[in-house]
Design an enzyme around this catalytic site. Structure first.
Site, PDB file in Angstrom:
ATOM      1  N   ASP A   1       0.848  -1.197   0.000  1.00 51.57           N
ATOM      2  CA  ASP A   1       0.000   0.000   0.000  1.00 51.57           C
ATOM      3  C   ASP A   1       0.880   1.243   0.000  1.00 51.57           C
ATOM      4  O   ASP A   1       1.594   1.497   0.972  1.00 51.57           O
ATOM      5  CB  ASP A   1      -0.902  -0.031   1.243  1.00 51.57           C
ATOM      6  CG  ASP A   1      -1.705   1.253   1.405  1.00 51.57           C
ATOM      7  OD1 ASP A   1      -1.847   1.991   0.403  1.00 51.57           O
ATOM      8  OD2 ASP A   1      -2.184   1.502   2.526  1.00 51.57           O
TER       9      ASP A   1
ATOM     10  N   ASP B   1      -9.751 -15.560 -17.091  1.00 55.27           N
ATOM     11  CA  ASP B   1     -10.614 -16.006 -16.001  1.00 55.27           C
ATOM     12  C   ASP B   1     -11.777 -16.853 -16.538  1.00 55.27           C
ATOM     13  O   ASP B   1     -12.380 -16.497 -17.560  1.00 55.27           O
ATOM     14  CB  ASP B   1     -11.160 -14.760 -15.288  1.00 55.27           C
ATOM     15  CG  ASP B   1     -11.916 -15.089 -14.018  1.00 55.27           C
ATOM     16  OD1 ASP B   1     -11.276 -15.589 -13.081  1.00 55.27           O
ATOM     17  OD2 ASP B   1     -13.130 -14.831 -13.953  1.00 55.27           O
TER      18      ASP B   1
ATOM     19  N   ASP C   1      -4.085   3.885   2.566  1.00 57.82           N
ATOM     20  CA  ASP C   1      -5.527   3.634   2.726  1.00 57.82           C
ATOM     21  C   ASP C   1      -5.826   2.189   3.149  1.00 57.82           C
ATOM     22  O   ASP C   1      -6.991   1.792   3.222  1.00 57.82           O
ATOM     23  CB  ASP C   1      -6.304   4.005   1.453  1.00 57.82           C
ATOM     24  CG  ASP C   1      -5.941   3.107   0.277  1.00 57.82           C
ATOM     25  OD1 ASP C   1      -5.099   2.196   0.433  1.00 57.82           O
ATOM     26  OD2 ASP C   1      -6.503   3.306  -0.821  1.00 57.82           O
TER      27      ASP C   1
ATOM     28  N   GLU D   1      -7.618 -20.213 -17.316  1.00 52.78           N
ATOM     29  CA  GLU D   1      -8.135 -20.799 -16.080  1.00 52.78           C
ATOM     30  C   GLU D   1      -9.324 -21.663 -16.490  1.00 52.78           C
ATOM     31  O   GLU D   1     -10.399 -21.142 -16.782  1.00 52.78           O
ATOM     32  CB  GLU D   1      -8.598 -19.721 -15.101  1.00 52.78           C
ATOM     33  CG  GLU D   1      -8.943 -20.319 -13.744  1.00 52.78           C
ATOM     34  CD  GLU D   1     -10.179 -19.762 -13.055  1.00 52.78           C
ATOM     35  OE1 GLU D   1     -10.327 -19.994 -11.855  1.00 52.78           O
ATOM     36  OE2 GLU D   1     -11.016 -19.115 -13.704  1.00 52.78           O
TER      37      GLU D   1
ATOM     38  N   ASP E   1      -1.790  -1.161  -3.950  1.00 48.62           N
ATOM     39  CA  ASP E   1      -2.110  -0.408  -5.175  1.00 48.62           C
ATOM     40  C   ASP E   1      -0.983  -0.580  -6.193  1.00 48.62           C
ATOM     41  O   ASP E   1       0.056  -1.186  -5.892  1.00 48.62           O
ATOM     42  CB  ASP E   1      -2.353   1.075  -4.836  1.00 48.62           C
ATOM     43  CG  ASP E   1      -1.295   1.601  -3.873  1.00 48.62           C
ATOM     44  OD1 ASP E   1      -0.110   1.370  -4.144  1.00 48.62           O
ATOM     45  OD2 ASP E   1      -1.666   2.205  -2.838  1.00 48.62           O
TER      46      ASP E   1
HETATM   47  C1  NOJ Z   1     -11.916 -17.273 -10.886  1.00 52.41           C
HETATM   48  C2  NOJ Z   1     -11.172 -16.257 -10.085  1.00 52.41           C
HETATM   49  O1  NOJ Z   1      -9.871 -16.723  -9.841  1.00 52.41           O
HETATM   50  C3  NOJ Z   1     -11.974 -16.066  -8.823  1.00 52.41           C
HETATM   51  O2  NOJ Z   1     -11.277 -15.310  -7.867  1.00 52.41           O
HETATM   52  C4  NOJ Z   1     -13.283 -15.436  -9.197  1.00 52.41           C
HETATM   53  O3  NOJ Z   1     -14.104 -15.341  -8.052  1.00 52.41           O
HETATM   54  C5  NOJ Z   1     -14.026 -16.254 -10.249  1.00 52.41           C
HETATM   55  N1  NOJ Z   1     -13.157 -16.729 -11.293  1.00 52.41           N
HETATM   56  C6  NOJ Z   1     -15.111 -15.440 -10.889  1.00 52.41           C
HETATM   57  O4  NOJ Z   1     -14.546 -14.457 -11.711  1.00 52.41           O
END
Ligand code: NOJ
Length: 535
Positions: free
Chosen positions: A22, A201, A26, A275, A30
């Site tokens: 940080d 993601d 705050d 992922e 960041d």
């Molecule tokens: C996978 C991400 O790593 C996780 O943190 C997130 O909650 C879910 N996808 C939804 O985006």
């Protein structure tokens, strides 16, 4: 010597921006805080950083609820800070991966706000999955959110929208070409700013079967078996195979298009890692076919027990499956969604496993704090912010424990992370784990990681396949022992409770526990430890 392209065997350090450093007091990390600590990351000896989302977001799901994917959330700084971070990273020869979140937006994204205003049947609603209720007034089907509860939320005119995660994360409709066009704009936006690649993601979730947006018909929305967050691995895998919203063929067409976009950046060697929680494991390899993505996460080691037979199976399988598509595996022991490995397996075990996987072919991911041996934070329920905790009304503790900020220096919490109050409390017992404490101690885990990275670069990167020497493949298997040779190094992991003696010739160059010992050409491998022997 480094292999080419840069990502193929890269070590990638995952930074959760809110918890790294940080710079403005705050209580939340960041971008400027990351930039000012990149030398620490460089000194670890990694090749790249992956930044979890820092985009404009109401932060209902740690920033994975994106309200503007082409801007920085004020809690993390602004676009100038992002540019400065990328510039500094490149000066230090670190590549930078950004997280891209294509399965859903935040309900605060302007598209979703417009969809709510525009009403049923509108082109604005067709960017998401809006459906009428069933005749009895219930949601269009029985799909459940991965965070608990129904995957549908009703809006004021009676329609429901789909959200596989929190109700604040409406799923995007990838049958609408505007969605891909917008994501391609976002990919180019960050690439043009200097980003070197992406972590994608929920890469397996974009395409939903039985959703026909041009012909909304509740009859067409089939029920699915309920995929529940609390299921054990086997039950979950069985459902992952069959639910109509994960790992559908259509996702691969999207990544083929994206690959063309990445390749258009030529010598920049842009890479992307998926992922994709899919089952059976062979399905993961489809994401890394030559014309798709570069890497896919292998999640086996996030849940694997410290057991020789089990580890042998999953490591061997990953090596073999990836070879069928000429890809290399990825290895991760921790991330922001899972219990930290030091808590899950124990300190000695997690160190042994880390040295074992750092020697394997492929790419290794390190979750910031793993190199310090951080356990999960000890939190009160009142500290917790994870939507899975909130949606399950506390039945699921959630992922906050893995997201507690890093301890940097000093003798009292919050150990230099912030001059304010950290967004999650840092336990006083972490003092010996801080970067400062461990930098002073030549035998610390931090220094072990630094040595491992340097020796990996010197002896292992690009060294090709492994040859198992003692494993369940061999009649000679000794209980609790895994041994492989790669290039000029023999890697021995003793998973048992006993000290073992092995007679592989050479010099011990790295050891996860105990002092380097060599008695009459035989090496002593302490219980629950790994040694690297240079032949
Ligand atoms: C996978 C991400 O790593 C996780 O943190 C997130 O909650 C879910 N996808 C939804 O985006």
């Amino acid at each position: 010597m480094k292999s080419t392209p840069w990502w193929r065997e890269a070590v990638i350090y995952q930074i959760y921006p809110r918890s790294f450093y940080d710079s403005n007091g705050d209580g939340e990390g960041d971008l400027a805080g990351i930039t000012s600590h990149l030398e620490y990351v460089r000194d670890l000896g990694v090749d790249a950083i992956w930044l979890s989302p820092f985009y404009t977001s109401p932060n209902k799901d740690g920033g994975y609820d994106v309200a503007d994917p082409r801007d920085v959330d004020p809690r993390y700084g602004d676009l100038e800070d992002a540019k400065a971070l990328i510039k500094r990273a490149h000066e230090l020869e670190l590549r930078v991966l950004a997280d891209i979140v294509p399965n859903h937006f935040s309900d605060q994204h302007e598209w979703f706000k417009a969809a709510l205003k525009s009403g049923r049947g509108s082109s604005e609603r067709s960017r998401f999955h809006f459906y009428d209720a069933k005749p009895d007034g219930t949601p269009p089907n029985n799909w459940v959110s991965l965070f608990g509860g129904a995957a549908w939320t009703q809006v004021s005119d009676g329609q429901f929208y789909l959200h596989l995660f929190d109700s604040s994360q409406p799923d995007l409709n990838w049958e609408n070409p505007e969605v891909n066009a917008d994501f391609e704009t976002t990919l180019r936006f960050w690439l043009d700013l200097g980003i070197d690649g992406f972590r994608i993601d929920v890469a397996h979730g974009l395409v939903k079967e039985n959703i026909h947006v041009n012909h909304p018909d509740p009859e067409g929305l089939s029920d699915a078996l309920r995929l529940d967050v609390e299921m054990d691995t086997d039950a979950r895998n069985a459902l992952l195979e069959s639910v109509p919203y994960f790992d559908r063929q259509g996702v691969h067409e999207i990544y083929r298009k994206w690959r063309t976009l990445f390749d258009s950046y030529g010598a920049r060697d842009v890479m992307a890692v998926a992922e994709a929680w899919v089952h059976p494991p062979v399905n993961a390899t489809r994401y890394v076919r030559a014309d798709e993505l570069h890497q896919v996460f292998n999640f086996d080691l996030l849940t694997a027990p410290f057991h020789s037979g089990y580890l042998f199976e999953v490591i061997n399988r990953s090596n073999q499956l990836n070879a069928t598509v000429n890809a290399l595996p990825t290895w991760a022991l921790s991330n922001h969604d899972s219990p930290r490995v030091a808590s899950r397996l124990g300190a000695l075990e997690s160190q042994a496993l880390a040295l074992f996987v750092f020697a394997l072919p492929g790419s290794a991911y390190i979750f910031a704090g793993q190199e310090l041996g951080l356990p999960d934070g000890e939190l009160q329920d009142s500290d917790r912010q994870d939507p899975s905790f909130i949606r399950s009304k506390g039945a699921i503790k959630g992922r906050d424990g893995a997201r507690v900020p890093l301890p940097w220096s000093g003798n009292s919490t919050p150990f230099g992370f912030t001059v304010g109050t950290p967004w999650l409390p840092i336990n006083q017992s972490w003092q010996p784990l801080s970067v400062e404490s461990q930098s002073r101690d030549s035998k610390s885990l931090l220094n072990l990681y630094r040595s491992a990275m340097a020796l990996r670069t010197e002896h292992l990167t690009g060294a090709g396949e492994i040859e198992w020497l003692e494993s369940p493949l061999h009649g000679s298997l000794r209980e609790g022992l895994l041994v492989f040779k790669r290039g000029s190094v023999t890697i021995v992991m003793n998973l048992s409770e006993q000290i073992l003696e092995v007679d592989y010739s050479g010099q011990v160059i790295l050891q996860s526990a105990g002092d380097l010992e060599n008695c009459d050409g035989k090496h002593i491998v302490p219980a629950r430890s790994t040694v690297w022997i240079l032949n």
